[in-house]
Write a protein that holds these residues in place. Structure first.
Motif, PDB file in Angstrom:
ATOM      1  N   VAL A   8      62.787  44.619  35.935  1.00  0.00           N
ATOM      2  CA  VAL A   8      62.483  43.580  36.922  1.00  0.00           C
ATOM      3  C   VAL A   8      62.449  42.228  36.216  1.00  0.00           C
ATOM      4  N   THR A   9      62.580  41.171  37.008  1.00  0.00           N
ATOM      5  CA  THR A   9      62.581  39.816  36.447  1.00  0.00           C
ATOM      6  C   THR A   9      61.159  39.400  36.103  1.00  0.00           C
ATOM      7  N   PRO A  10      60.886  39.024  34.848  1.00  0.00           N
ATOM      8  CA  PRO A  10      59.543  38.558  34.498  1.00  0.00           C
ATOM      9  C   PRO A  10      59.280  37.182  35.090  1.00  0.00           C
ATOM     10  N   GLU A  11      58.010  36.843  35.168  1.00  0.00           N
ATOM     11  CA  GLU A  11      57.618  35.589  35.821  1.00  0.00           C
ATOM     12  C   GLU A  11      58.235  34.369  35.152  1.00  0.00           C
ATOM     13  N   LYS A  12      58.365  34.394  33.821  1.00  0.00           N
ATOM     14  CA  LYS A  12      58.893  33.217  33.119  1.00  0.00           C
ATOM     15  C   LYS A  12      60.346  32.929  33.502  1.00  0.00           C
ATOM     16  N   ASP A  13      61.050  33.940  34.066  1.00  0.00           N
ATOM     17  CA  ASP A  13      62.439  33.742  34.454  1.00  0.00           C
ATOM     18  C   ASP A  13      62.605  33.447  35.944  1.00  0.00           C
ATOM     19  N   ARG A  17      65.999  32.299  38.287  1.00  0.00           N
ATOM     20  CA  ARG A  17      66.399  32.948  39.534  1.00  0.00           C
ATOM     21  C   ARG A  17      66.467  31.941  40.676  1.00  0.00           C
ATOM     22  N   ASP A  18      65.486  31.039  40.735  1.00  0.00           N
ATOM     23  CA  ASP A  18      65.451  30.047  41.821  1.00  0.00           C
ATOM     24  C   ASP A  18      66.615  29.072  41.718  1.00  0.00           C
ATOM     25  N   ASP A  19      66.946  28.645  40.486  1.00  0.00           N
ATOM     26  CA  ASP A  19      68.078  27.736  40.315  1.00  0.00           C
ATOM     27  C   ASP A  19      69.388  28.395  40.725  1.00  0.00           C
ATOM     28  N   ILE A  20      69.575  29.647  40.329  1.00  0.00           N
ATOM     29  CA  ILE A  20      70.811  30.352  40.692  1.00  0.00           C
ATOM     30  C   ILE A  20      70.905  30.496  42.206  1.00  0.00           C
ATOM     31  N   ARG A  21      69.777  30.819  42.838  1.00  0.00           N
ATOM     32  CA  ARG A  21      69.786  30.949  44.300  1.00  0.00           C
ATOM     33  C   ARG A  21      70.093  29.618  44.970  1.00  0.00           C
ATOM     34  N   LEU A  22      69.516  28.533  44.448  1.00  0.00           N
ATOM     35  CA  LEU A  22      69.764  27.209  45.028  1.00  0.00           C
ATOM     36  C   LEU A  22      71.236  26.843  44.916  1.00  0.00           C
TER      37      LEU A  22
END
Length: 928
Positions: A8-13, A17-22
């Motif tokens: 799973v994606t750790p919190e620091k990443d 994830r948000d930038d890629i989604r944006l």
């Protein structure tokens, strides 16, 4: 079952994830607006289906995906390829920004903590901390900086497919992402940032990724120069400033010390003519002119800004007599600056530099000088004037002002001079042999130079090198090749007169295999006045490049024989009793496979260290590393520290190639980090690891046996299997790559399809596109299998110990781990179906599959991992997240290749193939 652990994606990443989604959402909106709802829905359907297949290994999803992709029209196919290609590029930008984000988070955590956090690996701060802990003396550290050289060398790359237009827009996106990351925004500010992202992504979508025409050499030069604007002009001085400040903080004895400029830039773009008929004397001249113009334009702009900043009034501050003299000599007549001596001095310096630019043929400068002034005769004169400003500021209470723009400008000038980057000449030894043979034959008919033994060639060359008489005559006609080669060295001599000797300081000889190869170049240098026999002076370093397995095995003997020649050693004394040797990673890999290439390079370095030590010659290694693991790439820090003890003697040069240049240096923060890594690793390797003991004998013996087995397996496949050459050309996009407008250099050295003649870059790039990545692992599985069969009880434990304890073996397996994680045997099997001969396919692909499976199994056992990249979860997530976007590109590329090879000449088919090559390369990143 997935080969990469689906964690799973750790919190620091989460920010990544948000930038890629944006970025993905904005790209989707752009596609909907520009191409219509139907196009957007197909893109989304493909994305969701591909993710479902990868996440759940759902066979129904796989078949559904194939049905969707196979039903696309030609126009829609190219839309889909463009969409997924741009997504890969945008994901790369988000990942780069995340690396910067994590570095900043680490630095800020250390700054705010009660106790400073330990500096990160690969930073100069950590290197200095380790040196301090090791008790390295001030004198030893000072001696290192006094003689050190760290030089990344930019080279043109025949698989770099991105245009500067797209890189500029990507830079804009990176800057917006950084801005969002570094400041708390109001809703209006956030909306403005998103509007900026939308405009940049819309521009990307409406801009062609591909070039319509093949690049010319000068286009490649201009592309290389753009990285100075992005990164090098500003970040190289920052690296020095930070290092000097860190030294001063570590020990007050370093206060106000200005380090020698040991970190410098090099280039092959415009000087590397090995197999490139378009690199001529005129191309060299133009490359040097463009480099010089770029440097002086930067200095002029900085001087303009500096003049605006240094508005100090002579009635309020003391000013040195030297500055007053500069002010008096200035052609600045403005009464408004009558009491501003620094400004008047700077306008005079500007006028002299503008006159220098005119003398060098740069044309009009952006801002005209206020009046006429004499040009500078040398860089040193310009440096002297800037130093006058610096000393005056420091001596009169304005020291902090001297540490701003002026400090960075002085450092930039010391690093870049009037030439910007040291441009190497490079040519193949076969060409030198033909040219020298013609020169002798014209001068003394019947010499038959090419028919002579090596000893007789050396004797003849030494005899000619001993006399100041020239071998050439203006009254004789020479072949086109000889005329061109002589023109090159004469142009280099002219560059020395025009820009200084640092402009063209090196001559690299490809496929060097004998002492005569080096002496032939010495003879050519003499013909241009770059070597003067009577004084024993040589103005250029002659650098043999050993690049095949046989050459690597014999290179120490070649250098030993060369150093045994008193006449050559006399010339070498004029070069500071230092000799550079270049080691070729790409061609040695193509020749002998990944494992054997790495091992022979390592052994060659050990043997060279001994030979150089015995002759009292300083060794400088030039590593011809590429971007991909199959061409010697991989993390630079680990690679430098994995060198044998004594191989890094304070000096190292490393090639930076193609898409790796963009990946490392288009983002200034990442660029500074990568420059710092090179400097820190060289510092550590030179002062902390130089005397490290050799690995245990049983490790060396094990590597020798593994290498022998891997070499046999690799050669048996690539060079001894009937039809393998045809299999390679039909199962990869190599033919289409050769025709893509992506570089001035042909894909092969000769007009043939032989693998021996193929350049290593398209060889590796072709295997990467079909996701097999063969040059990065083939032969390893067979080698370990054979090893373990002989030692079923103890063999694995020894290999595991080698991995734990030996940096060389760690780096080797770590790079292989990455390559295998990016491979996909199912997709590779679909490319194998492009081979028309069923029997040929069935004879070869099962061998590839078995070796791939064995290599993964044995790699995991030795590294004691459950899955690939267990030790690098961030890269594992990156690769896992990319696969759903890569697979559709591979599928569509295969279908387009089928159409094209069946005779479909539709321009959309050709364009689609080229677009898919770009997209897959972006998704894999270091692929060629």
């Amino acid at each position: 079952m997935s080969l990469i652990n689906p964690d799973v994606t750790p919190e620091k990443d989460f920010p990544l994830r948000d930038d890629i989604r944006l970025l993905g959402r904005i790209l989707g909106d752009t596609i909907r607006e520009q191409e219509g709802e139907a196009a957007f829905e197909i893109v989304e359907r493909i994305r969701q289906t591909s993710i479902r297949f990868h996440r759940d290994e759902d066979e129904i999803a796989r078949r559904e995906l194939e049905t969707i992709l196979n039903s696309l029209s030609r126009g829609r196919t190219n839309q889909i390829i463009r969409a997924y290609s741009y997504f890969s590029h945008l994901a790369n930008l988000a990942e780069d920004q995340h690396h910067v984000r994590r570095s900043r988070a680490h630095a800020m955590a250390g700054a705010h903590a009660m106790e400073a956090a330990a500096p990160r690996e690969g930073t100069l701060a950590r290197a200095l901390k380790l040196i301090q802990e090791a008790g390295i003396s001030h004198n030893a550290l000072q001696a290192f900086f006094g003689s050190a050289l760290v030089c990344p060398v930019l080279t043109a790359h025949p698989t770099e497919v991105r245009r500067k237009s797209t890189i500029d827009r990507e830079m804009e996106i990176s800057q917006i992402l950084a801005q969002r990351d570094r400041q708390q925004m109001t809703p209006d500010e956030e909306a403005a940032c998103q509007d900026g992202l939308r405009r940049a992504i819309l521009t990307l979508w409406q801009t062609s990724i591909l070039r319509r025409n093949r690049l010319k050499v000068i286009d490649e030069v201009n592309n290389g120069l753009s990285y100075y604007d992005y990164t090098f002009f500003k970040e190289v001085p920052r690296v020095y400033a930070a290092l000097e400040d860190q030294l001063a903080a570590m020990d007050p004895v370093w206060d106000n010390t200005e380090l020698p400029s040991f970190l410098r830039m090099g280039s092959w773009i415009g000087g590397d003519r090995d197999g490139n008929p378009f690199v001529t004397a005129d191309a060299l001249r133009q490359a040097l002119l463009l480099q010089s113009k770029h440097a002086l334009s930067f200095y002029l702009e900085e001087l303009h800004c500096l003049g605006a900043e240094l508005s100090l009034d002579g009635r309020y501050v003391n000013v040195s007599d030297e500055v007053q003299e500069l002010a008096k000599a200035s052609p600045d007549p403005s009464p408004h600056r009558q009491d501003e001596p620094y400004r008047r001095a700077i306008t005079g310096i500007y006028a002299r530099l503008a006159a220098t630019a005119a003398r060098l043929g740069h044309g009009d400068v952006a801002r005209h000088a206020v009046g006429e002034a004499p040009a500078y005769d040398s860089v040193e004169e310009f440096e002297g004037d800037l130093s006058i400003l610096h000393r005056s500021l420091r001596s009169n209470g304005s020291g902090s002002l001297s540490r701003g723009r002026l400090r960075k400008l002085r450092r930039a000038l010391d690093v870049f001079g009037f030439h910007l980057a040291s441009l190497d000449m490079r040519q193949n030894s076969d060409v030198h042999q033909r040219v020298v043979a013609e020169l002798f034959e014209k001068a003394v008919p019947g010499t038959d130079y090419e028919g002579l033994s090596e000893d007789k060639r050396v004797a003849l060359l030494l005899e000619e090198l001993a006399t100041p008489r020239l071998l050439t005559s203006p009254y004789l006609e020479y072949s086109t090749e000889t005329t061109s080669e002589l023109a090159i060295v004469r142009e280099a001599a002219e560059a020395h007169r025009r820009y200084g000797r640092a402009a063209v300081p090196n001559y690299v000889i490809s496929k060097a295999s004998d002492p005569s190869d080096i002496l032939e170049v010495a003879l050519l240098l003499k013909e241009a006045g770059l070597l003067r026999p009577r004084g024993g002076e040589m103005d250029v370093n002659i650098i043999p490049l050993f690049e095949t397995i046989a050459d690597l095995r014999h290179c120490s003997g070649v250098m030993d024989a060369l150093f045994a020649l008193p006449d050559y050693m006399r010339l070498l004394r004029s070069r500071g009793q230092a000799q550079e040797v270049m080691l070729g990673y790409s061609d040695s890999n193509k020749d002998g496979g990944f494992l054997t290439s790495g091992w022979e390079l390592y052994k060659a370095e050990i043997e060279l260290i001994e030979v150089f030590k015995r002759h009292g010659v300083a060794l400088r290694l030039f590593h011809g590393r590429g971007g991909s693991v199959g061409r010697g790439g991989g993390p630079s820090y680990q690679a430098i520290l994995a060198q044998p003890g004594g191989a890094v003697q304070g000096a190292i040069r490393i090639t930076e190639q193609g898409e790796v240049i963009a990946g490392k240096y288009s983002n200034p923060d990442l660029g500074r980090r990568n420059l710092e890594i090179l400097a820190a690793a060289t510092l550590e390797a030179s002062l902390l690891h130089s005397g490290q003991s050799a690995p245990r004998a049983e490790y060396l013996n094990a590597m020798e046996e593994l290498s022998d087995s891997a070499f046999r397996a690799y050669r048996a496949l690539v060079y001894e299997t009937e039809g393998f050459e045809r299999y390679f050309w039909e199962s990869t996009v190599i033919g289409e790559i050769a025709n893509l407008n992506i570089g001035s250099r042909p894909a092969s050295r000769a007009n043939s399809r032989r693998i021996e003649d193929l350049r290593a870059i398209p060889w590796v790039f072709g295997w990467a596109q079909c996701r097999l990545m063969l040059p990065g692992w083939y032969g390893f599985g067979s080698a370990v299998n054979e090893w373990l069969e002989k030692r079923p009880e103890t063999g694995l434990a020894l290999l595991q110990a080698m991995y734990r304890e030996w940096p060389f073996f760690q780096a080797l397996l770590s790079n292989m781990d990455m390559v295998l994680a990016k491979s996909n045997i199912a997709i590779a099997s679909r490319y194998s179906n492009l081979v028309a001969d069923d029997s040929l396919r069935e004879a070869i692909f099962p061998r590839l599959r078995r070796e791939w499976e064995d290599s993964i199994r044995q790699l995991l056992a030795i590294m004691q991992q459950q899955s690939l990249l267990d030790g690098n979860p961030l890269l594992a997530r990156s690769i896992r997240n990319r696969f759903p976007y890569l697979d559709p590109l591979n599928h569509l590329q295969i279908e387009l290749l089928k159409r094209h090879r069946s005779g479909d000449a539709d321009e959309q088919v050709v364009q689609g193939i080229h677009l898919s090559i770009n997209g897959i390369a972006a998704g894999l990143r270091n692929s060629g």
